[in-house]
Design a protein around this motif. Structure first.
Motif: not given
Length: 135
Positions: A16-17, A62-64, A7-10
């Protein structure tokens, strides 16, 4: 990687999380190994009626891209998992349950010697088989 770190990395990358993104991350935090987009959609459908495939795939990619998820291809289908370490490594992947085991070796030194003056730009090394529980 753990959920709070992801979550912090995003957030650090300016994204946005949302609740959906947190639920996607929770799915991977609880998984032990690679999972498909279909696995994720089945999980999310119980939480969000009518969740779109576009939403799922867009977030997976996106997460990748931001380094939260690793990806591989098994049986012609893309699989995802939480990035497990920040350093270079490879995996054994169980063909049955998808669990992974980190390998402590990399064959690239040998490959570079055998290719001589070729310019290697990247590599991927994975071993596939059955874990002890699935044999």
């Amino acid at each position: 990687m753990e959920l709070n770190e992801a979550i912090r990395q995003i957030k650090d990358k300016g994204y946005k999380t949302t609740a959906k993104r947190k639920d996607i991350l929770m799915f991977f935090a609880e998984a032990n190994g690679y999972r498909t987009a279909k696995d994720l959609i089945a999980y999310l459908e119980s939480l969000y009626e009518g969740i779109s495939f576009d939403t799922v795939y867009r977030n997976l990619h996106l997460f990748h891209e931001v380094g939260v998820l690793e990806t591989t291809e098994l049986n012609g289908e893309k699989h995802f998992r939480f990035s497990c370490t920040p350093y270079h490594h490879h995996h054994f992947i169980c063909n049955d349950c998808g669990k992974t085991k980190e390998l402590e070796i990399c064959p690239m030194e040998e490959v570079q010697r055998s290719l001589g003056n070729y310019a290697i730009q990247d590599h991927k090394f994975e071993i596939y088989g059955l874990c002890p529980a699935c044999q």
